[in-house]
Design a protein around this motif. Structure first.
Motif, PDB file in Angstrom:
ATOM      1  N   GLU A   1      11.810 -29.381 120.807  1.00  0.00           N
ATOM      2  CA  GLU A   1      10.336 -29.880 120.765  1.00  0.00           C
ATOM      3  C   GLU A   1      10.278 -31.201 120.608  1.00  0.00           C
ATOM      4  OE1 GLU A   1       8.197 -25.213 120.201  1.00  0.00           O
ATOM      5  OE2 GLU A   1       8.198 -26.644 118.290  1.00  0.00           O
ATOM      6  N   LEU A   2      11.190 -30.669 119.926  1.00  0.00           N
ATOM      7  CA  LEU A   2      11.891 -33.469 118.509  1.00  0.00           C
ATOM      8  C   LEU A   2      12.050 -33.879 119.810  1.00  0.00           C
ATOM      9  CD1 LEU A   2      10.958 -34.983 117.004  1.00  0.00           C
ATOM     10  CD2 LEU A   2      13.861 -34.786 116.139  1.00  0.00           C
ATOM     11  N   ARG A   3      12.854 -33.672 121.028  1.00  0.00           N
ATOM     12  CA  ARG A   3      13.443 -34.542 122.077  1.00  0.00           C
ATOM     13  C   ARG A   3      12.535 -34.009 122.664  1.00  0.00           C
ATOM     14  NH1 ARG A   3      18.596 -30.809 122.102  1.00  0.00           N
ATOM     15  NH2 ARG A   3      19.282 -31.431 119.994  1.00  0.00           N
ATOM     16  N   GLY A   4      11.362 -33.112 123.514  1.00  0.00           N
ATOM     17  CA  GLY A   4      10.763 -33.149 124.682  1.00  0.00           C
ATOM     18  C   GLY A   4       9.752 -34.808 124.066  1.00  0.00           C
ATOM     19  N   ALA A   5       8.643 -34.909 122.516  1.00  0.00           N
ATOM     20  CA  ALA A   5       7.770 -35.695 122.231  1.00  0.00           C
ATOM     21  C   ALA A   5       9.046 -36.806 122.088  1.00  0.00           C
ATOM     22  CB  ALA A   5       7.822 -34.713 120.338  1.00  0.00           C
ATOM     23  N   LEU A   6       9.553 -37.161 121.927  1.00  0.00           N
ATOM     24  CA  LEU A   6      10.341 -38.077 122.204  1.00  0.00           C
ATOM     25  C   LEU A   6      10.931 -38.753 123.405  1.00  0.00           C
ATOM     26  CD1 LEU A   6      13.351 -38.007 119.438  1.00  0.00           C
ATOM     27  CD2 LEU A   6      11.201 -39.394 119.248  1.00  0.00           C
ATOM     28  N   ASP A   7      10.942 -37.806 124.137  1.00  0.00           N
ATOM     29  CA  ASP A   7      11.792 -38.273 125.420  1.00  0.00           C
ATOM     30  C   ASP A   7      10.322 -37.796 126.804  1.00  0.00           C
ATOM     31  OD1 ASP A   7      14.391 -38.118 125.681  1.00  0.00           O
ATOM     32  OD2 ASP A   7      14.534 -35.807 126.410  1.00  0.00           O
ATOM     33  N   ASP A   8       8.982 -37.554 125.684  1.00  0.00           N
ATOM     34  CA  ASP A   8       7.406 -38.332 127.321  1.00  0.00           C
ATOM     35  C   ASP A   8       6.804 -38.825 125.859  1.00  0.00           C
ATOM     36  OD1 ASP A   8       4.582 -37.927 127.065  1.00  0.00           O
ATOM     37  OD2 ASP A   8       4.862 -35.868 127.710  1.00  0.00           O
ATOM     38  N   PRO A   9       6.578 -40.554 127.050  1.00  0.00           N
ATOM     39  CA  PRO A   9       6.586 -41.975 126.903  1.00  0.00           C
ATOM     40  C   PRO A   9       4.990 -41.871 125.519  1.00  0.00           C
ATOM     41  CG  PRO A   9       7.067 -42.215 128.610  1.00  0.00           C
ATOM     42  CD  PRO A   9       6.688 -40.503 128.776  1.00  0.00           C
ATOM     43  N   ALA A  10       4.327 -41.076 126.121  1.00  0.00           N
ATOM     44  CA  ALA A  10       3.360 -40.796 125.410  1.00  0.00           C
ATOM     45  C   ALA A  10       2.903 -40.675 124.289  1.00  0.00           C
ATOM     46  CB  ALA A  10       1.926 -40.758 126.259  1.00  0.00           C
ATOM     47  N   ARG A  11       3.518 -38.542 123.856  1.00  0.00           N
ATOM     48  CA  ARG A  11       3.763 -38.721 122.799  1.00  0.00           C
ATOM     49  C   ARG A  11       5.091 -39.222 121.785  1.00  0.00           C
ATOM     50  NH1 ARG A  11       5.834 -32.895 123.497  1.00  0.00           N
ATOM     51  NH2 ARG A  11       5.270 -32.620 121.298  1.00  0.00           N
ATOM     52  N   ARG A  12       5.967 -39.889 122.467  1.00  0.00           N
ATOM     53  CA  ARG A  12       6.775 -40.696 121.831  1.00  0.00           C
ATOM     54  C   ARG A  12       6.250 -42.055 120.500  1.00  0.00           C
ATOM     55  NH1 ARG A  12      11.941 -42.455 121.406  1.00  0.00           N
ATOM     56  NH2 ARG A  12      12.389 -44.179 120.770  1.00  0.00           N
ATOM     57  N   THR A  13       5.148 -42.123 121.835  1.00  0.00           N
ATOM     58  CA  THR A  13       4.237 -43.589 120.572  1.00  0.00           C
ATOM     59  C   THR A  13       3.663 -43.024 119.873  1.00  0.00           C
ATOM     60  OG1 THR A  13       4.062 -44.658 122.721  1.00  0.00           O
ATOM     61  CG2 THR A  13       2.459 -44.997 120.831  1.00  0.00           C
ATOM     62  N   VAL A  14       3.239 -41.720 119.778  1.00  0.00           N
ATOM     63  CA  VAL A  14       2.069 -41.054 118.741  1.00  0.00           C
ATOM     64  C   VAL A  14       2.702 -40.363 117.972  1.00  0.00           C
ATOM     65  CG1 VAL A  14       0.482 -39.504 118.363  1.00  0.00           C
ATOM     66  CG2 VAL A  14       0.397 -40.178 120.744  1.00  0.00           C
ATOM     67  N   LEU A  15       4.317 -40.031 118.117  1.00  0.00           N
ATOM     68  CA  LEU A  15       4.822 -39.453 117.252  1.00  0.00           C
ATOM     69  C   LEU A  15       5.303 -40.703 116.568  1.00  0.00           C
ATOM     70  CD1 LEU A  15       6.695 -37.310 115.728  1.00  0.00           C
ATOM     71  CD2 LEU A  15       8.007 -37.738 117.448  1.00  0.00           C
ATOM     72  N   ARG A  16       6.310 -41.933 117.087  1.00  0.00           N
ATOM     73  CA  ARG A  16       6.560 -43.115 116.018  1.00  0.00           C
ATOM     74  C   ARG A  16       5.366 -43.203 115.344  1.00  0.00           C
ATOM     75  NH1 ARG A  16      12.011 -45.305 117.908  1.00  0.00           N
ATOM     76  NH2 ARG A  16      10.987 -46.946 117.617  1.00  0.00           N
ATOM     77  N   GLU A  17       4.290 -43.766 115.820  1.00  0.00           N
ATOM     78  CA  GLU A  17       3.611 -44.227 115.243  1.00  0.00           C
ATOM     79  C   GLU A  17       2.986 -43.647 113.444  1.00  0.00           C
ATOM     80  OE1 GLU A  17       0.146 -45.009 117.195  1.00  0.00           O
ATOM     81  OE2 GLU A  17       0.329 -46.645 118.827  1.00  0.00           O
ATOM     82  N   ALA A  18       3.024 -42.081 113.920  1.00  0.00           N
ATOM     83  CA  ALA A  18       2.694 -41.152 113.064  1.00  0.00           C
ATOM     84  C   ALA A  18       4.529 -41.500 111.399  1.00  0.00           C
ATOM     85  CB  ALA A  18       2.495 -39.783 113.266  1.00  0.00           C
ATOM     86  N   LEU A  19       5.417 -41.361 112.021  1.00  0.00           N
ATOM     87  CA  LEU A  19       6.882 -42.020 111.398  1.00  0.00           C
ATOM     88  C   LEU A  19       6.404 -43.253 110.871  1.00  0.00           C
ATOM     89  CD1 LEU A  19       8.854 -39.770 113.388  1.00  0.00           C
ATOM     90  CD2 LEU A  19       8.220 -39.137 111.798  1.00  0.00           C
TER      91      LEU A  19
END
Length: 150
Positions: free
Chosen positions: A88-106
């Motif tokens: 699921e982490l890989r999936g979030a990092l591979d999805d441009p929209a989710r990646r941006t949200v996740l990286r901003e949160a981190l």
């Protein structure tokens, strides 16, 4: 070979401990100990249950409360983002929209720098190109410790 883990707890602990530490002498042995002692921490909910025991400092032989708090903070980001597994982490990092949200949160977690964000990509098996160069000499000789995907 890449330096990646199929264990959420390992990814979080590795990313947390890597700052200003020697990977082979300091980080790797602690992450390997975590994987061996807490196999159920391969998921975010498993890590949550194990952290509730208050034994992380003993398992990874790390006395600094700041880094231990950072482990908890990163885990909380994963929980809020609905990330339970490395897949699921890989999936979030591979999805441009989710990646941006996740990286901003981190990035809102204390001591999570752009280099740490790229390193989390590497640890989760995502090849970014920039992550390897941010790791210094260890990145020139990547390893896959026992229990590691590669």
């Amino acid at each position: 070979m890449s330096r990646s883990w199929d264990h959420i707890g390992a990814i979080i602990v590795d990313a947390t401990l890597q700052r200003r530490q020697n990977y082979h002498a300091t980080v790797k042995p602690r992450v390997v100990a975590l994987v061996a002692a807490w196999p159920e921490a391969a998921t975010t909910s498993g890590l949550r249950r194990r952290l509730a025991t208050g034994k992380l400092a003993e398992v990874i032989s790390w006395p600094s409360p700041g880094r231990l708090a950072q482990v908890e903070d990163i885990m909380c980001v994963f929980e809020r983002q609905g990330i339970e597994t490395v897949l699921e982490l890989r999936g979030a990092l591979d999805d441009p929209a989710r990646r941006t949200v996740l990286r901003e949160a981190l990035a809102g977690v204390r001591h999570v720098s752009p280099k740490t964000l790229d390193y989390i990509d590497t640890l989760s098996g995502i090849s970014t190109g920039s992550a390897a160069t941010s790791l210094g000499d260890d990145a020139k000789h990547p390893v896959s410790p026992p229990g590691v995907a590669g």
